[in-house]
Design a protein around this motif. Structure first.
Motif, PDB file in Angstrom:
ATOM      1  N   PHE A   1       6.359   3.485  -2.873  1.00 52.72           N
ATOM      2  CA  PHE A   1       5.494   3.105  -3.989  1.00 52.72           C
ATOM      3  C   PHE A   1       4.305   2.356  -3.408  1.00 52.72           C
ATOM      4  O   PHE A   1       4.479   1.482  -2.559  1.00 52.72           O
ATOM      5  CB  PHE A   1       6.295   2.175  -4.919  1.00 52.72           C
ATOM      6  N   ASP A   2       3.094   2.725  -3.855  1.00 55.44           N
ATOM      7  CA  ASP A   2       1.901   2.050  -3.330  1.00 55.44           C
ATOM      8  C   ASP A   2       0.989   1.694  -4.495  1.00 55.44           C
ATOM      9  O   ASP A   2       0.536   2.582  -5.235  1.00 55.44           O
ATOM     10  CB  ASP A   2       1.178   2.997  -2.346  1.00 55.44           C
ATOM     11  N   TRP A   3       0.718   0.411  -4.642  1.00 55.84           N
ATOM     12  CA  TRP A   3      -0.150  -0.029  -5.754  1.00 55.84           C
ATOM     13  C   TRP A   3      -1.530   0.611  -5.686  1.00 55.84           C
ATOM     14  O   TRP A   3      -2.219   0.687  -6.691  1.00 55.84           O
ATOM     15  CB  TRP A   3      -0.315  -1.558  -5.730  1.00 55.84           C
TER      16      TRP A   3
ATOM     17  N   GLY B   1       7.309  -4.777  -4.119  1.00 54.94           N
ATOM     18  CA  GLY B   1       7.332  -5.724  -2.999  1.00 54.94           C
ATOM     19  C   GLY B   1       8.767  -6.046  -2.622  1.00 54.94           C
ATOM     20  O   GLY B   1       9.075  -7.123  -2.109  1.00 54.94           O
ATOM     21  N   GLY B   2       9.657  -5.093  -2.893  1.00 57.79           N
ATOM     22  CA  GLY B   2      11.100  -5.340  -2.792  1.00 57.79           C
ATOM     23  C   GLY B   2      11.599  -5.575  -1.382  1.00 57.79           C
ATOM     24  O   GLY B   2      12.688  -6.127  -1.200  1.00 57.79           O
ATOM     25  N   THR B   3      10.811  -5.170  -0.375  1.00 60.14           N
ATOM     26  CA  THR B   3      11.255  -5.401   1.002  1.00 60.14           C
ATOM     27  C   THR B   3      10.715  -6.724   1.546  1.00 60.14           C
ATOM     28  O   THR B   3      10.963  -7.073   2.691  1.00 60.14           O
ATOM     29  CB  THR B   3      10.791  -4.246   1.925  1.00 60.14           C
ATOM     30  N   GLY B   4       9.960  -7.443   0.718  1.00 62.48           N
ATOM     31  CA  GLY B   4       9.372  -8.709   1.161  1.00 62.48           C
ATOM     32  C   GLY B   4      10.296  -9.890   0.886  1.00 62.48           C
ATOM     33  O   GLY B   4      11.461  -9.723   0.492  1.00 62.48           O
TER      34      GLY B   4
HETATM   35  N1  LIG Z   1       2.762 -17.583   0.683  1.00 63.35           N
HETATM   36  C1  LIG Z   1       2.500 -18.453  -0.264  1.00 63.35           C
HETATM   37  O1  LIG Z   1       2.488 -19.678  -0.037  1.00 63.35           O
HETATM   38  C2  LIG Z   1       2.216 -17.967  -1.663  1.00 63.35           C
HETATM   39  C3  LIG Z   1       1.983 -18.915  -2.687  1.00 63.35           C
HETATM   40  C4  LIG Z   1       1.788 -18.449  -3.986  1.00 63.35           C
HETATM   41  C5  LIG Z   1       1.796 -17.080  -4.243  1.00 63.35           C
HETATM   42  N2  LIG Z   1       2.014 -16.187  -3.216  1.00 63.35           N
HETATM   43  C6  LIG Z   1       2.014 -14.759  -3.522  1.00 63.35           C
HETATM   44  O2  LIG Z   1       3.234 -14.196  -3.074  1.00 63.35           O
HETATM   45  C7  LIG Z   1       3.015 -12.817  -2.814  1.00 63.35           C
HETATM   46  C8  LIG Z   1       3.752 -12.437  -1.541  1.00 63.35           C
HETATM   47  O3  LIG Z   1       5.147 -12.493  -1.835  1.00 63.35           O
HETATM   48  P1  LIG Z   1       6.247 -12.258  -0.692  1.00 63.35           P
HETATM   49  O4  LIG Z   1       6.054 -13.336   0.342  1.00 63.35           O
HETATM   50  O5  LIG Z   1       7.559 -12.103  -1.351  1.00 63.35           O
HETATM   51  O6  LIG Z   1       5.774 -10.880  -0.081  1.00 63.35           O
HETATM   52  P2  LIG Z   1       5.871 -10.392   1.431  1.00 63.35           P
HETATM   53  O7  LIG Z   1       7.100 -10.940   2.083  1.00 63.35           O
HETATM   54  O8  LIG Z   1       4.533 -10.624   2.060  1.00 63.35           O
HETATM   55  O9  LIG Z   1       6.090  -8.834   1.220  1.00 63.35           O
HETATM   56  C9  LIG Z   1       5.101  -8.007   0.621  1.00 63.35           C
HETATM   57  C10 LIG Z   1       5.815  -6.817  -0.015  1.00 63.35           C
HETATM   58  O10 LIG Z   1       4.843  -6.004  -0.694  1.00 63.35           O
HETATM   59  C11 LIG Z   1       4.893  -4.673  -0.149  1.00 63.35           C
HETATM   60  N3  LIG Z   1       3.526  -4.144  -0.192  1.00 63.35           N
HETATM   61  C12 LIG Z   1       2.465  -4.506   0.571  1.00 63.35           C
HETATM   62  N4  LIG Z   1       1.389  -3.790   0.232  1.00 63.35           N
HETATM   63  C13 LIG Z   1       1.778  -2.956  -0.782  1.00 63.35           C
HETATM   64  C14 LIG Z   1       1.121  -1.962  -1.561  1.00 63.35           C
HETATM   65  N5  LIG Z   1      -0.179  -1.656  -1.375  1.00 63.35           N
HETATM   66  N6  LIG Z   1       1.828  -1.301  -2.512  1.00 63.35           N
HETATM   67  C15 LIG Z   1       3.136  -1.577  -2.705  1.00 63.35           C
HETATM   68  N7  LIG Z   1       3.820  -2.513  -2.012  1.00 63.35           N
HETATM   69  C16 LIG Z   1       3.145  -3.185  -1.059  1.00 63.35           C
HETATM   70  C17 LIG Z   1       5.468  -4.842   1.265  1.00 63.35           C
HETATM   71  O11 LIG Z   1       6.081  -3.670   1.782  1.00 63.35           O
HETATM   72  P3  LIG Z   1       5.197  -2.512   2.498  1.00 63.35           P
HETATM   73  O12 LIG Z   1       4.322  -3.187   3.499  1.00 63.35           O
HETATM   74  O13 LIG Z   1       6.197  -1.559   3.091  1.00 63.35           O
HETATM   75  O14 LIG Z   1       4.435  -1.869   1.387  1.00 63.35           O
HETATM   76  C18 LIG Z   1       6.530  -5.924   0.987  1.00 63.35           C
HETATM   77  O15 LIG Z   1       7.660  -5.352   0.376  1.00 63.35           O
HETATM   78  C19 LIG Z   1       1.514 -12.594  -2.763  1.00 63.35           C
HETATM   79  O16 LIG Z   1       1.092 -11.922  -3.940  1.00 63.35           O
HETATM   80  C20 LIG Z   1       0.951 -13.993  -2.744  1.00 63.35           C
HETATM   81  O17 LIG Z   1      -0.299 -14.098  -3.389  1.00 63.35           O
HETATM   82  C21 LIG Z   1       2.229 -16.605  -1.945  1.00 63.35           C
END
Ligand SMILES: NC(=O)c1ccc[n+]([C@@H]2O[C@H](COP(=O)([O-])OP(=O)(O)OC[C@H]3O[C@@H](n4cnc5c(N)ncnc54)[C@H](OP(=O)(O)O)[C@@H]3O)[C@@H](O)[C@H]2O)c1
Length: 283
Positions: free
Chosen positions: A45-47, A7-10
């Motif tokens: 990488f894809d989970w 999730g490194g681009t998130g």
């Molecule tokens: N938002 C909230 O308030 C909250 C609260 C508690 C916990 N969380 C948890 O926080 C997490 C989200 O964190 P974040 O905000 O840092 O993430 P994010 O900004 O939504 O980014 C998601 C990352 O995961 C990658 N990704 C998506 N699908 C994937 C797959 N199938 N395989 C590999 N990589 C994948 C995306 O890149 P690609 O699309 O290019 O793959 C991106 O790098 C979630 O698990 C959520 O449950 C969120």
């Protein structure tokens, strides 16, 4: 020693990469797109696709720690994540930090099963259980604040210690580098509690126009999430989470004992002021 950040681009992944870079620790960012972020090395990488699990180890031969971020809407990937953890251990990874959520205990739902797997496997680990992100106001509520001057929730008067993704990254950095390893889960909270009504008032003050909080039922909220193209089961779970907040779940977490939580430094006010332009319509 390289740290692999899934999730490194998130949001949290990029913030963690910057934090590790400040300590001169090499990082490898993994995502489905493998898209470039700043000067960091990236890999696809894809989970959901085990054929991609070897990619990080081809890209870097000295991965010692992994930040595990599974996408929130991904269901049915626990076995994939377990397979990856076994592979990573066989390639010399010693430590794992899982991003879970405040509401999820070990063993419960998918993230909790991954949490339990880390406990049972005897690896060095930390599990981060953040409350709701401040950054949600720039994603989930972005267009409603910008274009309709409102936020929405079914949290009623429940208060939330909204946390910054930078503070989550700081907790992840500590989980990846602490000696000895933490080997426990930590609730990650921001420094102050806000109800959604109070957060809307803060937005009004900073943006200079009235922002209101629309109080919805769980069913109304679920329908909004479905309109965001969030899948049915996940939309239902997300909406139901608001009923726990209404029943003070996040206030209880904020008030839990110091050894169970990591309290971030960044305030919601700082976040809104820093990103103020995002909620100003250019139309
Ligand atoms: N938002 C909230 O308030 C909250 C609260 C508690 C916990 N969380 C948890 O926080 C997490 C989200 O964190 P974040 O905000 O840092 O993430 P994010 O900004 O939504 O980014 C998601 C990352 O995961 C990658 N990704 C998506 N699908 C994937 C797959 N199938 N395989 C590999 N990589 C994948 C995306 O890149 P690609 O699309 O290019 O793959 C991106 O790098 C979630 O698990 C959520 O449950 C969120």
């Amino acid at each position: 020693m390289t740290i692999l950040i899934t999730g490194g681009t998130g949001k949290t992944g990029t913030a963690l990469a910057r934090r590790l870079q400040r300590e001169n620790i090499p990082v490898l960012l993994a995502s489905r797109s493998g898209k470039a972020v700043e000067s960091f090395k990236t890999v696809t990488f894809d989970w959901t696709d085990a054929a991609t699990f070897g990619n990080p180890f081809q890209a870097a031969s000295d991965i010692k720690g992994v930040y595990i971020l599974t996408p929130s809407a991904a269901l049915g990937i626990v076995d994939h994540v377990k397979t990856f953890i076994s592979l990573a251990r066989s390639r010399g990874v010693k430590r794992f930090v899982l991003l879970s959520a405040s509401m999820i205990e070990a063993g419960q739902s998918e993230l909790g099963q991954i949490h339990q797997c880390l406990i049972d496997s005897g690896v060095e680990y930390a599990v981060l259980r953040p409350t709701w992100f401040q950054q949600n106001f720039g994603v989930t509520y972005l267009t409603s604040i910008r274009d309709q001057n409102s936020t929405f929730s079914a949290t009623e008067d429940g208060r939330i210690p909204f946390v910054s993704t930078e503070d989550i990254a700081e907790a992840a950095y500590q989980g990846l580098t602490a000696e000895p390893s933490l080997n426990k889960d930590l609730l990650i909270v921001g420094p102050e509690l806000f109800s959604h009504d109070e957060a809307a008032k803060l937005f009004s003050t900073i943006l200079g126009r009235e922002i209101t909080h629309k109080r919805l039922t769980i069913e109304e909220l679920k329908n909004i999430y479905l309109n965001f193209a969030i899948r049915g089961e996940h939309a239902g779970r997300l909406a139901e989470a608001d009923s726990f907040i209404a029943n003070h779940s996040e206030e209880d977490i904020f008030n839990s004992s110091a050894d169970k939580k990591f309290v971030g430094k960044h305030t919601l006010e700082e976040y809104i002021r820093h990103n103020r332009e995002r909620w100003i319509s250019t139309k």
